[in-house]
Design an enzyme around this catalytic site. Structure first.
Site, PDB file in Angstrom:
ATOM      1  N   ARG A 128       1.585 -42.845 -19.416  1.00  0.00           N
ATOM      2  CA  ARG A 128       0.630 -43.919 -19.640  1.00  0.00           C
ATOM      3  C   ARG A 128       1.098 -45.144 -18.861  1.00  0.00           C
ATOM      4  O   ARG A 128       2.305 -45.390 -18.724  1.00  0.00           O
ATOM      5  CB  ARG A 128       0.510 -44.263 -21.129  1.00  0.00           C
TER       6      ARG A 128
ATOM      7  N   GLU B 268      -6.417 -49.742 -16.607  1.00  0.00           N
ATOM      8  CA  GLU B 268      -7.176 -48.762 -15.845  1.00  0.00           C
ATOM      9  C   GLU B 268      -8.650 -49.120 -15.919  1.00  0.00           C
ATOM     10  O   GLU B 268      -9.161 -49.339 -17.014  1.00  0.00           O
ATOM     11  CB  GLU B 268      -6.946 -47.347 -16.393  1.00  0.00           C
TER      12      GLU B 268
ATOM     13  N   HIS C  80      -5.744 -41.544 -12.438  1.00  0.00           N
ATOM     14  CA  HIS C  80      -5.532 -40.816 -13.694  1.00  0.00           C
ATOM     15  C   HIS C  80      -6.128 -39.403 -13.614  1.00  0.00           C
ATOM     16  O   HIS C  80      -7.086 -39.068 -14.318  1.00  0.00           O
ATOM     17  CB  HIS C  80      -6.140 -41.573 -14.873  1.00  0.00           C
TER      18      HIS C  80
END
Length: 331
Positions: A243, A272, A291
């Site tokens: 993360r 993000e 991602h």
């Protein structure tokens, strides 16, 4: 009995939708009890509350912040929160537990895809693949040169893995094919694939490559910080597929800009999406992708099935196949 209603915060892959539609078919000319947010961007908090209010089940993504206030706004009838992800840092699990709501996730099925991604990023940053492609496309390749874009060696190098769960172990398994020495830091994990358990300081100081695989928790936020980066070898490569919040991006920028470390590769960022004015995007020695750790068709299909199965079980009052707060079943 009233048919349960469900809100899904984004369109998920077909296998899960097919399974859900089998359980929530429209009756006659009536609409299905299943509502899906149809847009590419996630619903805002206001929109999420508006559409999920009164729902018995919620299937959400890691882009949706689900806290206690939002659960209360949906209503006391909420029986299940199913997360389309392994990590559940977007959900206040303690708040869900206090309300007797099981929280489901999708572990296991994305292990190999994420491990593959970690290794792909490691090799891309270590061998300067994306930098080399930009170099070529810019018309800078005029001849073969002995010292052009020299990268890191993998065979015999030391790989440090922080977090030795399913994904960390899968990365260690892949490292065997490169004859790498593998160290890991994960206090409660057992050795596997020839990896050696060490303390974090030893791992950081001795590793040529470091791959991060820990969940985001208060104790892991900015685990990779300026002090951590200062202990790394100057030829080391850092990879994060966990993360974004695990890493202090300002500290990373400073370390890369000053060549304190050789390179980094990020599958995840904080926030993000990464803002286009982020200084990390200015660096040639930083590979960043949006991602994509679990982004294979097979993996995302399986994630959608697991998320749907968790949702259906919760609505039936059955134990979730994959539950992150199983204590609710014993309270």
């Amino acid at each position: 009995m009233t048919k349960p209603t469900v809100f899904i915060t984004r369109i998920i892959p077909n296998p899960g939708l097919i399974l859900l539609n089998e359980h929530f078919p429209p009756e006659g000319i009536a609409q299905s009890a299943l509502e899906i947010w149809p847009h590419d961007l996630p619903p805002t908090r206001t929109q999420l509350i508006e559409h999920a209010r009164g729902a018995d089940g919620l299937l959400c993504l890691l882009t949706d912040k689900i806290d206690g206030d939002l659960m209360d706004a949906i209503g006391p009838q909420l029986k299940i929160i199913s997360n389309f992800a392994v990590g559940v840092d977007n959900i206040d699990v303690s708040a869900a537990t206090a309300r007797g709501i099981p929280v489901g996730n999708t572990p296991g099925v994305l292990t190999d895809a994420t491990a593959d991604q970690a290794f792909a990023l490691m090799m891309s940053a270590g061998r300067r693949i994306t930098e080399a492609e930009r170099f070529l496309r810019a018309g800078n390749w005029v001849t073969w040169q002995p010292s052009l874009l020299l990268g890191a060696d993998f065979a015999g190098a030391t790989l440090g893995i922080i977090g030795f769960g399913r994904i960390g172990q899968a990365v260690a398994k892949r490292a065997q094919g490169f004859d790498m020495r593998v160290l890991y830091y994960s206090p409660n994990a057992q050795p596997a694939y020839g990896a050696q358990s060490v303390d974090l300081d030893t791992l950081v100081r001795e590793s040529d490559f470091i791959s991060v695989h820990v969940p985001l928790k208060p104790e892991t936020r900015h685990l990779v910080n300026a002090d951590f980066l200062a202990k790394m070898k100057p030829n080391a490569v850092l990879v994060n597929t966990a993360r974004g919040g695990v890493l202090d991006q300002t500290a990373l920028y400073n370390a890369l800009k000053s060549n304190q470390i050789f390179a980094a590769a990020l599958d995840v960022t904080d926030p993000e999406p990464l803002p286009m004015d982020s200084p990390l995007l200015e660096l040639e020695n930083c590979v960043i992708v949006p991602h994509l750790g679990s982004a294979s068709k097979k993996t995302r299909d399986m994630m959608s099935l697991l998320a749907a199965q968790n949702l259906i079980a919760g609505l039936k009052g059955e134990r979730l196949p994959n539950c992150v707060n199983p204590e609710i079943y014993t309270s």
